[in-house]
Enzyme design. Structure first.
Site, PDB file in Angstrom:
ATOM      1  N   GLU A 119      34.006  37.781  34.677  1.00 17.69           N
ATOM      2  CA  GLU A 119      33.409  39.096  34.835  1.00 17.69           C
ATOM      3  C   GLU A 119      32.956  39.506  36.174  1.00 17.69           C
ATOM      4  O   GLU A 119      33.419  40.605  36.505  1.00 17.69           O
ATOM      5  CB  GLU A 119      31.833  39.025  33.925  1.00 17.69           C
ATOM      6  CG  GLU A 119      31.957  38.730  32.521  1.00 17.69           C
ATOM      7  CD  GLU A 119      31.567  37.228  32.380  1.00 17.69           C
ATOM      8  OE1 GLU A 119      30.920  37.210  31.364  1.00 17.69           O
ATOM      9  OE2 GLU A 119      32.116  36.549  33.213  1.00 17.69           O
ATOM     10  N   GLU A 128      48.938   9.751  27.835  1.00 20.85           N
ATOM     11  CA  GLU A 128      50.389   9.181  28.135  1.00 20.85           C
ATOM     12  C   GLU A 128      50.418   7.718  28.085  1.00 20.85           C
ATOM     13  O   GLU A 128      51.362   7.212  28.448  1.00 20.85           O
ATOM     14  CB  GLU A 128      50.696   9.817  29.279  1.00 20.85           C
ATOM     15  CG  GLU A 128      50.766  11.317  29.544  1.00 20.85           C
ATOM     16  CD  GLU A 128      51.716  11.865  30.535  1.00 20.85           C
ATOM     17  OE1 GLU A 128      52.733  11.249  30.939  1.00 20.85           O
ATOM     18  OE2 GLU A 128      51.409  12.959  31.035  1.00 20.85           O
TER      19      GLU A 128
END
Length: 362
Positions: free
Chosen positions: A83, A294
């Site tokens: 914002e 991974e």
């Protein structure tokens, strides 16, 4: 929470494609959903750059509906919330304007003042919000804005924004990051040749896609077996802003000081344990929203069976490996019995299948 493939495809359309679609409409004013979709697309530029905060985007329009400001949160380079970034970008009076924001503006003082007060001080007439902030400390923005006489609309593209922010929401509700296991397998379900030596299985296109996944993650986790066999760097190519995900190495064996994981290109955490609860607890202390795994099949399958894997991404190649090759799953159909396939697309010659793990293995 689960959402259909149409939502997945919507959220993973590149922002450039979305903007071209809007520009192609000529002078037609964008409607509420289109403006919020733009805010959502902006927010996704923050993937991998906001933890422990959520990704948030904001768009500001004047009374005529013209976009006059926009922005997204990227905590690594600025403490400003979306914002505030949008307000600063407008550089003009915002009296009577509307702000579209993907998450309820914060109503507390943390590292920055409350966004609600900035919106009130700028004399916005209307605030359109996708989803409430479930974090108790930051919530209450809707009530504060309404008490100040501002018109507030809720739940515009709420499900889409929940999907996009699912890793942060998962952390808020469970206390641990969302964990995504990425693997590449041959057509016959193997991840390596019989002697375990490093082997490229997936295509260049799939490996490029993995670089995107790495850049969108807060940390990348591997086991010491993978670390010793592959000596990976785990740094996304073309890492923006010079920031790479943290690296987490799990296991009891030591990694030689000459290995890439001991260099200064990224933070590396070594978790000296084989206890899954201890590993996940330690990883959770860092405040990550999303961790990309991974690792090999031993650690990956153990975490999957224990219920710690939340998403599974499989890159399946059209090529087979030798009969003695290392199998990814002992029983793939059983392990994926409770999984929800949310996307399956071709990437070069490979097939990328993305699953939500909604039912845990035994």
């Amino acid at each position: 929470m689960t959402f259909g493939m149409d939502v997945y495809e919507l959220l993973h359309t590149p922002i450039s494609c979305y903007l071209k679609r809007v520009e192609g409409d000529g002078a037609r004013a964008m409607n509420v959903n289109e403006l919020m979709q733009r805010a959502l697309s902006l927010s996704e530029n923050g993937y991998g750059k906001t933890y422990p905060n959520p990704i948030v985007g904001a768009v500001i329009t004047d009374a005529a509906g013209t976009i006059i400001g926009e922005g997204f949160h990227q905590r690594q380079t600025s403490p400003d919330h979306a914002e505030i970034v949008a307000i600063k970008s407008a550089q003009q009076s915002l009296k009577g304007a509307t702000i579209y924001v993907t998450l309820e503006p914060c109503n507390h003082t943390g590292s920055t003042p409350p966004c609600t007060e900035a919106i009130i001080d700028a004399e916005f007439a209307r605030v359109v919000i996708s989803m409430r902030d479930p974090h108790e400390v930051a919530s209450g923005g809707v009530e504060r804005l309404r008490a100040a006489g501002i018109d507030v609309n809720l739940d515009v593209l709420g499900k889409e924004v929940q999907f996009s922010n699912r890793s942060w929401l998962h952390k808020i509700h469970t206390g641990r990051p969302r964990m995504i296991w990425k693997v590449a397998v041959s057509s016959d379900g193997k991840i390596a040749v019989g002697d375990g030596s490093p082997t490229w299985i997936s295509s260049e296109e799939s490996r490029a896609d993995v670089q995107i996944l790495r850049g969108q993650s807060d940390a990348i986790l591997i086991g010491t077996g993978t670390a010793l066999a592959d000596n990976p760097h785990l740094i996304p190519r073309n890492a923006k802003d010079g920031k790479s995900p943290d690296r987490i190495v799990v296991g009891l064996r030591d990694i030689p000081s000459t290995h890439y994981l001991n260099d200064s290109s990224a933070i590396t955490h070594f978790v000296k344990s084989q206890n899954l609860d201890e590993i996940v607890s330690e990883v959770s202390t860092h405040g990550y929203n999303q961790v990309l795994l991974e690792c090999g099949p031993t650690l990956g399958n153990a975490l999957l069976r224990a219920g710690f894997i939340d998403e599974l991404i499989i890159y399946r190649t059209p090529h087979s490996l030798d009969a003695a090759g290392i199998q990814l799953f002992e029983d793939e159909s059983a392990l994926l019995a409770g999984a929800e396939l949310i996307s399956q697309i071709a990437i070069g010659p490979d097939i990328k299948s993305h699953y939500f793990i909604s039912k845990r293995g035994s």
